[in-house]
Design a protein around this motif. Structure first.
Motif, PDB file in Angstrom:
ATOM      1  N   CYS A 217       0.832  -1.209   0.000  1.00 52.37           N
ATOM      2  CA  CYS A 217       0.000   0.000   0.000  1.00 52.37           C
ATOM      3  C   CYS A 217       0.866   1.258   0.000  1.00 52.37           C
ATOM      4  O   CYS A 217       0.594   2.212  -0.746  1.00 52.37           O
ATOM      5  CB  CYS A 217      -0.939   0.011   1.201  1.00 52.37           C
ATOM      6  SG  CYS A 217      -2.351  -1.110   1.067  1.00 52.37           S
TER       7      CYS A 217
ATOM      8  N   ILE B 163      -1.089   4.486  -1.609  1.00 53.30           N
ATOM      9  CA  ILE B 163      -2.330   4.467  -0.827  1.00 53.30           C
ATOM     10  C   ILE B 163      -2.051   5.095   0.531  1.00 53.30           C
ATOM     11  O   ILE B 163      -1.017   4.835   1.154  1.00 53.30           O
ATOM     12  CB  ILE B 163      -2.841   3.020  -0.674  1.00 53.30           C
ATOM     13  CG1 ILE B 163      -3.292   2.492  -2.035  1.00 53.30           C
ATOM     14  CG2 ILE B 163      -3.973   2.934   0.341  1.00 53.30           C
ATOM     15  CD1 ILE B 163      -3.556   1.005  -2.061  1.00 53.30           C
TER      16      ILE B 163
ATOM     17  N   SER C 232      -8.331  10.816   4.372  1.00 50.51           N
ATOM     18  CA  SER C 232      -8.459  11.063   2.937  1.00 50.51           C
ATOM     19  C   SER C 232      -9.619  12.026   2.712  1.00 50.51           C
ATOM     20  O   SER C 232     -10.595  12.010   3.459  1.00 50.51           O
ATOM     21  CB  SER C 232      -8.717   9.759   2.185  1.00 50.51           C
ATOM     22  OG  SER C 232      -7.695   8.807   2.441  1.00 50.51           O
TER      23      SER C 232
ATOM     24  N   GLU D 154     -11.501  10.513  -2.762  1.00 48.32           N
ATOM     25  CA  GLU D 154     -10.212   9.829  -2.637  1.00 48.32           C
ATOM     26  C   GLU D 154     -10.285   8.671  -1.650  1.00 48.32           C
ATOM     27  O   GLU D 154      -9.605   7.653  -1.828  1.00 48.32           O
ATOM     28  CB  GLU D 154      -9.147  10.839  -2.191  1.00 48.32           C
ATOM     29  CG  GLU D 154      -7.767  10.277  -2.019  1.00 48.32           C
ATOM     30  CD  GLU D 154      -6.790  11.294  -1.460  1.00 48.32           C
ATOM     31  OE1 GLU D 154      -6.657  11.376  -0.223  1.00 48.32           O
ATOM     32  OE2 GLU D 154      -6.189  12.025  -2.262  1.00 48.32           O
TER      33      GLU D 154
ATOM     34  N   HIS E 102      -8.927   4.888  -2.544  1.00 48.71           N
ATOM     35  CA  HIS E 102      -7.815   4.287  -1.808  1.00 48.71           C
ATOM     36  C   HIS E 102      -8.223   2.974  -1.141  1.00 48.71           C
ATOM     37  O   HIS E 102      -7.440   2.017  -1.126  1.00 48.71           O
ATOM     38  CB  HIS E 102      -7.275   5.284  -0.784  1.00 48.71           C
ATOM     39  CG  HIS E 102      -6.410   6.341  -1.382  1.00 48.71           C
ATOM     40  ND1 HIS E 102      -5.130   6.610  -0.939  1.00 48.71           N
ATOM     41  CD2 HIS E 102      -6.613   7.192  -2.410  1.00 48.71           C
ATOM     42  CE1 HIS E 102      -4.594   7.585  -1.663  1.00 48.71           C
ATOM     43  NE2 HIS E 102      -5.493   7.958  -2.563  1.00 48.71           N
TER      44      HIS E 102
END
Length: 431
Positions: free
Chosen positions: A238, A243, A264, A268, A272
């Motif tokens: 990630c 991410i 986030s 988004e 993610h």
């Protein structure tokens, strides 16, 4: 002797018995073997590794070298893995295509199509579904400039198909009122690792049960922690991909883990989380373990799996934000059933009022209370500003749906004055 992919100890033993030389081959070993073919050495054996077998004519299996091959010195082309959500609303699908040069934005990528009749998203007589690239991540499996592409799906006429929940979420997050409040999300994704053939949690005796819950949460030790390598591999994948993963931990039920994505902003968060789920599916695939997002994988006195969603707006994070949080909680209470119906299939098996959950049929909130529908942290209460935690979403929830619904309920939806007064009285809220 033919080259063999050895996924188990039984296969390893078979190769050793029937061949003169059998050892796992890594990229480094390949070079040493070519430079010094007389050198003898055994590398550490792992469960899933391509084995090199020396045959009569001296050929060596170079599959691992090819998988790790860096093609950037030889071509500007890259591989883009197009990822989308399948017909169940929780399965991830993907396929690869060659792109003529590296790209930095989804708008540089072409749309693509797939057979929707094979994913439960279109009839056989009109099966073409179109993928629209929406977000790009680095590919930790292929490396280099290769990418993962999160897509949503449309009909050839440009209409979002029913399982495309991103489209509606993007509309909500593009609302000026929502944009001005800069909505932050922190999503806690819980998941369970299952043994492949028996679909029973990793580390559990087949057909039996481990000791009761208590020693497993955030624990270390071979008798308490099962699947740490998968969790760690996923964590690094990630980070490599870009991410916004913020942490990970072992969960209360043995064989169950959690990772957190965020904070986030807006759409988004969903992009993610979906990409992180794809990475986890790929990693468990390589490990020979089954990933489960079932909200209650084991019935009985065992914790379920949720996807707690932490949420705040600009107004919540500023002075006087606690009053804004209480107003948001009031709105959430009035739309409780709307949220529950969108918070994941099978959630009624998890939200029982036990095992750190609230009952699915009633709405409640509290400070530092993990048995409520919505929890507010002690720090938020003390500082008079911060965030709230919606503990209702199940582990198999769609993050596009949940984040958009939270933004809509707290920022765009307005209850009647009568309903607001009644709810405030019921929840003992002063707003």
């Amino acid at each position: 002797m033919a080259q063999i992919l050895a996924p188990s100890m039984q296969w390893q033993m078979k190769i050793m018995k029937n061949s003169t030389i059998a050892s796992p081959l890594t990229a480094k070993m390949w070079n040493s073997l070519v430079l010094n073919p007389k050198r003898k050495g055994m590398a550490r054996s792992t469960k899933f590794r391509v084995y090199a077998v020396k045959s009569d004519n001296g050929t060596i299996n170079r599959m691992e070298d090819l998988l790790n091959l860096d093609v950037t010195p030889y071509t500007d082309k890259i591989i883009a893995e197009y990822i989308w959500i399948g017909g169940t609303g929780i399965d991830v699908r993907s396929k690869s295509r060659t792109i003529s040069k590296p790209v930095e934005h989804p708008s540089e990528l072409p749309k693509w199509n797939y057979d929707g009749s094979s994913t439960g998203q279109a009839p056989g007589e009109d099966s073409e579904v179109i993928l629209y690239p929406q977000a790009i991540f680095k590919d930790p499996f292929r490396g280099g400039k290769n990418i993962l592409v999160i897509c949503d799906a449309y009909t050839p006429a440009g209409e979002p198909i029913p399982t495309n929940k991103r489209h509606r979420a993007a509309q909500i997050f593009s609302n000026e009122k929502v944009i001005s409040e800069v909505p932050w999300f922190g999503i806690e994704q819980e998941y369970t690792l299952l043994q492949t053939n028996v679909k029973w949690p990793l580390g559990w005796p087949v057909g039996g049960y481990p000791g009761p819950q208590g020693p497993y949460y955030c624990a270390a030790g071979a008798d308490k922690s099962f699947g740490r390598d998968i969790s760690d591999a996923h964590y690094k994948a990630c980070l490599y991909a870009g991410i916004n993963i913020s942490g990970t931990n072992g969960e209360v039920m043995p064989g169950q883990w959690e990772y957190q994505v965020g904070p986030s902003v807006g759409i988004e968060a969903g992009d993610h989380v979906w990409c992180s789920r794809y990475l986890l599916e790929r990693i468990t695939e390589q490990a020979g373990v089954v990933l489960s997002l079932d909200p209650k994988p084991i019935e009985g006195d065992w914790n379920g799996a949720g996807c707690h969603t932490n949420f705040s707006t600009k107004s919540m994070r500023e002075e006087g934000g606690f009053d804004v949080i209480k107003k948001a909680i009031l709105n959430m209470s009035l739309r409780h059933q709307d949220h529950i119906s969108a918070y994941g299939e099978g959630n009624e098996r998890r939200l029982t009022g036990k095992h750190e959950t609230a009952d699915i049929n009633s709405f409640s909130w509290g400070v530092a209370n993990r048995g409520c529908s919505v929890r507010v942290g002690r720090d938020t209460e003390k500082e008079g500003k911060g965030y709230l935690e919606d503990r209702r979403p199940a582990s198999n929830m769609d993050p596009y749906v949940v984040t958009a619904l939270l933004a809509e309920t707290t920022l765009l939806w307005e209850p009647t004055l009568e309903a607001e007064a009644l709810a405030a009285q019921k929840l003992a809220l002063k707003v």
